[in-house]
Design a protein around this motif. Structure first.
Motif, PDB file in Angstrom:
ATOM      1  N   ASP A   6      53.404  73.899  20.928  1.00  0.00           N
ATOM      2  CA  ASP A   6      53.173  72.577  20.513  1.00  0.00           C
ATOM      3  C   ASP A   6      54.333  72.336  19.759  1.00  0.00           C
ATOM      4  O   ASP A   6      55.268  73.077  19.420  1.00  0.00           O
ATOM      5  N   PHE A   7      54.589  71.194  19.290  1.00  0.00           N
ATOM      6  CA  PHE A   7      55.679  70.599  18.398  1.00  0.00           C
ATOM      7  C   PHE A   7      55.249  70.587  17.115  1.00  0.00           C
ATOM      8  O   PHE A   7      54.702  69.763  16.620  1.00  0.00           O
ATOM      9  N   ASP A   8      55.618  71.683  16.287  1.00  0.00           N
ATOM     10  CA  ASP A   8      55.121  71.796  15.094  1.00  0.00           C
ATOM     11  C   ASP A   8      55.861  71.455  13.880  1.00  0.00           C
ATOM     12  O   ASP A   8      55.433  70.913  12.808  1.00  0.00           O
ATOM     13  N   SER A   9      57.200  70.862  14.299  1.00  0.00           N
ATOM     14  CA  SER A   9      57.976  70.172  13.206  1.00  0.00           C
ATOM     15  C   SER A   9      58.927  69.219  14.063  1.00  0.00           C
ATOM     16  O   SER A   9      59.465  69.508  15.249  1.00  0.00           O
ATOM     17  N   TRP A  10      59.132  67.832  13.345  1.00  0.00           N
ATOM     18  CA  TRP A  10      59.711  66.887  13.796  1.00  0.00           C
ATOM     19  C   TRP A  10      60.751  66.224  12.923  1.00  0.00           C
ATOM     20  O   TRP A  10      60.697  66.283  11.841  1.00  0.00           O
ATOM     21  N   GLY A  11      61.886  65.974  13.574  1.00  0.00           N
ATOM     22  CA  GLY A  11      62.924  64.931  12.612  1.00  0.00           C
ATOM     23  C   GLY A  11      62.308  63.756  12.501  1.00  0.00           C
ATOM     24  O   GLY A  11      61.386  63.322  13.150  1.00  0.00           O
ATOM     25  N   GLN A  12      63.175  62.773  11.805  1.00  0.00           N
ATOM     26  CA  GLN A  12      62.740  61.482  11.705  1.00  0.00           C
ATOM     27  C   GLN A  12      63.358  60.524  12.971  1.00  0.00           C
ATOM     28  O   GLN A  12      63.074  59.524  13.064  1.00  0.00           O
ATOM     29  N   GLY A  13      64.057  61.152  13.888  1.00  0.00           N
ATOM     30  CA  GLY A  13      64.569  60.336  14.751  1.00  0.00           C
ATOM     31  C   GLY A  13      65.968  59.732  14.843  1.00  0.00           C
ATOM     32  O   GLY A  13      66.390  59.463  13.880  1.00  0.00           O
ATOM     33  N   LEU A  60      51.968  67.591  13.600  1.00  0.00           N
ATOM     34  CA  LEU A  60      50.917  68.381  14.350  1.00  0.00           C
ATOM     35  C   LEU A  60      49.718  68.505  13.566  1.00  0.00           C
ATOM     36  O   LEU A  60      49.638  68.940  12.321  1.00  0.00           O
ATOM     37  N   LEU A  61      48.507  68.022  14.275  1.00  0.00           N
ATOM     38  CA  LEU A  61      47.053  68.204  13.286  1.00  0.00           C
ATOM     39  C   LEU A  61      46.392  69.620  13.987  1.00  0.00           C
ATOM     40  O   LEU A  61      46.202  70.511  13.073  1.00  0.00           O
ATOM     41  N   ILE A  62      46.392  69.559  15.429  1.00  0.00           N
ATOM     42  CA  ILE A  62      45.425  70.602  15.953  1.00  0.00           C
ATOM     43  C   ILE A  62      46.364  71.169  17.176  1.00  0.00           C
ATOM     44  O   ILE A  62      47.068  70.412  17.834  1.00  0.00           O
ATOM     45  N   CYS A 115      64.209  65.280  17.832  1.00  0.00           N
ATOM     46  CA  CYS A 115      64.248  66.523  17.876  1.00  0.00           C
ATOM     47  C   CYS A 115      62.975  67.282  17.271  1.00  0.00           C
ATOM     48  O   CYS A 115      62.508  66.731  16.337  1.00  0.00           O
ATOM     49  N   ALA A 116      62.387  68.160  18.203  1.00  0.00           N
ATOM     50  CA  ALA A 116      61.299  68.915  17.636  1.00  0.00           C
ATOM     51  C   ALA A 116      61.262  70.426  17.797  1.00  0.00           C
ATOM     52  O   ALA A 116      61.875  70.561  18.766  1.00  0.00           O
ATOM     53  N   GLN A 176      63.642  71.479   8.000  1.00  0.00           N
ATOM     54  CA  GLN A 176      64.150  70.282   8.227  1.00  0.00           C
ATOM     55  C   GLN A 176      64.980  70.036   9.503  1.00  0.00           C
ATOM     56  O   GLN A 176      65.767  70.962   9.872  1.00  0.00           O
ATOM     57  N   LEU A 177      64.631  68.976  10.221  1.00  0.00           N
ATOM     58  CA  LEU A 177      65.489  68.631  11.225  1.00  0.00           C
ATOM     59  C   LEU A 177      66.008  67.107  11.339  1.00  0.00           C
ATOM     60  O   LEU A 177      65.644  66.422  10.946  1.00  0.00           O
TER      61      LEU A 177
END
Lengths: 125, 107
Positions: free
Chosen positions: A111-118, B46-48, A96-97, A3-4
């Motif tokens: 890669d940005f694998d998790s993101w907050g809602q902004g 993120l998908l790929i 935030c990612a 969670q972010l």
């Protein structure tokens, strides 16, 4: 579960300052590169900055260099973005990612694998 | 800076259709290419990653391919929940940059 949760956005006049925060949970915060990505209303995504796990290295988009400062507090699992000398073109939703590194034959691919809602930042007089 | 160009910018398709989105980089980025899905009012997902590695939990109807300067995202059979905007992103060199997005709409 990762969670972010971002906070700190708002309306600010040109030339003003804001400090964004991102509270992280559900993972080992101090092990990951963390980043800020923004999205102007109705527009695409733009990487803004990222910081290495210990905070020892920081990186910025040229247009924010010298005005924005990214930092982290690993004891509180929190990421920050201090934004000074704000301009109208900084108006955006700031995400935030978490940055993950996928190990492939060619190397490690971030890669940005998790993101907050902004959190929305609006710069206007 | 590396410019990422997606085509088309938007498309209309029906449920069950096969959809292909192309992303071109202005220089060789090897396989440092990621794909994201963004539904309206939501954060990107993120998908790929690394051009072809499907993220855990992402349906197998999504696939990615390519290397160097040309990449594709394919949805083999479009589902109602796939109507969204898709972005490619290079992480080969700073500044990390995104394509302008491809909006997939219902026909």
């Amino acid at each position: 579960e990762v969670q972010l949760l971002e906070s700190g956005g708002g309306l600010v006049q040109p030339g003003g300052s804001l400090r964004l925060s991102c509270a992280a949970s559900g993972f080992s915060f101090s092990s990951f590169v963390m980043s800020w990505v923004r999205q102007a209303p109705g527009k695409g995504l733009e990487w803004v900055s990222h910081i290495t796990p210990t905070g020892g290295s920081t990186y910025y988009l040229d247009s924010v260099k010298g005005r924005f400062t990214i930092s982290r507090d690993n004891s509180k699992n929190t990421l920050h973005l201090q934004m000074n000398s704000l301009r109208a073109d900084d108006t955006a939703l700031y995400y935030c990612a978490r940055v993950d590194l996928l190990v492939v034959v060619a190397g490690k691919v971030p890669d940005f694998d998790s993101w907050g809602q902004g959190t929305l930042v609006t710069v206007s007089s | 800076d590396i410019q990422m160009t997606q085509s088309p910018s938007s498309l209309s398709a029906s449920v069950g259709d096969r959809v292909t989105i192309t992303c071109r980089a202005s220089q060789n980025i090897r396989t440092y290419l990621n794909w994201y899905q963004q539904r309206p009012g939501k954060a990107p997902k993120l998908l790929i990653s690394a051009a072809s590695s499907l993220q855990g939990g992402v349906p197998s109807r999504f696939s990615g391919s390519g290397s160097g300067t040309e990449f594709t995202l394919t949805i083999s059979s479009l589902q109602p929940e796939d109507f969204a905007t898709y972005f490619c992103q290079q992480s080969y060199t700073l500044p990390w940059t995104f394509g302008q997005g491809t909006q997939v709409e219902i026909k």
